[in-house]
Design a protein around this motif. Sequence first.
Motif: not given
Length: 228
Positions: A161-162, A165, A172, A183-185, A189
């Motif tokens: 995910a990182e 990103r 998004a 977990s954002p990716t 954002e």
Amino acid sequence: MIDHAHDLESVRGATERLLTAAAAMNNASVTESSRLPGWSRGHVLAHLSRNADALVNVLHGRPMYPSADARDADIERDAPRPLDVQEADLRDSAARFQEAGAEPADWSRTVELRNGVTDSASRVPFRRWAEVELHHVDLGIGYELEDLPEQFTQREIDFLAERFRGHPGLPALLIEEDDGRRSPTGHHEEAALVVSGRRADLLGWLAGRRDGTLLRVHGGTLPSLPPL
């Protein structure tokens, strides 16, 4: 905080599981297709051995591989070897990696991997752990994503995910695990899409091992992931 010593021990355990599983194969099965397109199981085993040596180079401040062509040529050269030679090479190269990891070093330093990618030296053992675990699955000999250690699966989802990103080729997203953890990716954002499911299925999709058909998507359709 990354604990490189813990990850080195995790690599050791994952390698032993892999060696135990490989010992049940035979010379014929080594030549059979793996789950990776165009690669036999011998290609996978050869790659794992050469990757261990490549990461020793990284830890010692040398180029990971002399070149992309040399990397590919080494794998092609070593893929047809009989099982006992593959096992010995995998065991010996793994030992060299463990020895390099045990040397006194500044683990906060930045190291360079392939294609100009940089990372903290402290994350190199985790990167090796991922190679061993995921390629064990790729062999197609009974070890599945569901069999991966839970801690590894969680961390690899976070790592991927990182990695995605901010990628302009991915909208998004929020990756939502079956326990509700998100977990954002992706490119922005504030995510419009939520992709949820079991951890094994999320990892399989993020790592290019599953097509994502078992995942749930809220707010749109499942996007295609950029190449790793």
